[in-house]
Design an enzyme around this catalytic site. Sequence first.
Site, mmCIF file in Angstrom:
data_model
loop_
_atom_site.group_PDB
_atom_site.id
_atom_site.type_symbol
_atom_site.label_atom_id
_atom_site.label_comp_id
_atom_site.label_asym_id
_atom_site.label_seq_id
_atom_site.Cartn_x
_atom_site.Cartn_y
_atom_site.Cartn_z
ATOM 1 C CG ASP A 7 45.292 -13.012 43.941
ATOM 2 O OD1 ASP A 7 46.141 -11.922 44.264
ATOM 3 O OD2 ASP A 7 45.405 -13.919 44.801
ATOM 4 C CB SER A 8 49.793 -12.369 42.438
ATOM 5 O OG SER A 8 49.463 -13.212 43.702
ATOM 6 N N GLY A 40 53.201 -10.038 46.976
ATOM 7 C CA GLY A 40 53.386 -9.525 48.217
ATOM 8 C C GLY A 40 54.838 -9.558 48.467
ATOM 9 C CB CYS A 70 45.299 -9.367 45.220
ATOM 10 S SG CYS A 70 47.141 -9.099 45.771
ATOM 11 C CG ASN A 71 43.862 -8.689 51.469
ATOM 12 O OD1 ASN A 71 42.863 -8.233 52.237
ATOM 13 N ND2 ASN A 71 43.574 -10.073 51.265
ATOM 14 C CB THR A 72 49.635 -7.319 48.075
ATOM 15 O OG1 THR A 72 49.852 -8.262 49.229
ATOM 16 C CG2 THR A 72 50.757 -6.664 47.606
ATOM 17 C CB CYS A 181 46.989 -13.247 51.862
ATOM 18 S SG CYS A 181 47.731 -13.760 50.268
ATOM 19 C CG HIS A 183 47.525 -17.104 47.712
ATOM 20 N ND1 HIS A 183 47.637 -15.813 47.112
ATOM 21 C CD2 HIS A 183 47.952 -17.775 46.740
ATOM 22 C CE1 HIS A 183 47.922 -16.046 45.999
ATOM 23 N NE2 HIS A 183 47.979 -17.123 45.589
#
Length: 273
Positions: A7-8, A40, A70-72, A181, A183
């Site tokens: 993920d980011s 995002g 990560c959805n983005t 998301c 997070h």
Amino acid sequence: MNIGIFDSGIGGMTLLHQAMVLMPHENYIFYADTDHVPYGTKTREQVMSYVDAVIRFMTEHDCKAVLIACNTATAVAADRMRTKYQSIPIIGIEPAVKPAVAESEGKRVLVAATPLTVHEKRLHKLVERVDDGHLVDFLELPGLVEFAERGEFVSDRVTAYLREKLSGYILDRYGELVLGCTHFNYFKDTLRALIPPQVHMIDGSLGTVRQLMRVLDARHELSEPAACGGVSWEQYKDDICVRYFESGREITDLAKLDVIRGLHERLEEMRKI
């Protein structure tokens, strides 16, 4: 071999944690792209280049599958990465819109996500496929990513931010809140206190990890039969093999590893809400 999850930032640990509960006998690499967090608010081209670099890293570190936590990143880059890296299965996560609509019983569905995810065509195509009743609304919560990366999960500032963002919605009309998301899962307790009791929170973590399990099983690459109902986190937490990276740099500092253990403990609490 390893399962690579990235993920980011720390949001992807939501899926790592879920995977560790369901597949405690696997070896994991978790990669937080902290040099570029958050994804995002970046451009599509930037996110595409970040994801490409991470997946290349995973292929160089003996990964038998990569999970984009990560959805983005999934919305922007998953399809292209599957075309480029055909030798390794790449599983992405999407907002759990389909089950949310199915379970809403005609009430509205609020999908919370980052700005880039909300504006990506991939999400809107998903909604078009499953939302015949036009029940879905969107809520952008970029601030939660920043709070999470600072480790600020419960505070007056978090509560004030969420209360202000939710104030434009008549929450009694909603049956489902989709956490779009990874997070956002860190904030389930604060969200639960702010939304009406009939609003059910749902995220894509469990479904995504189960898809990962199906893919590995089909390739005969599960280390051991997965625990369908999950295992006791307290029993297995010290035995699961995970290597943690920050934008390619392995984390060996004991203080940072202690912070990571604390994040897992919080995620275990949030998993029960």
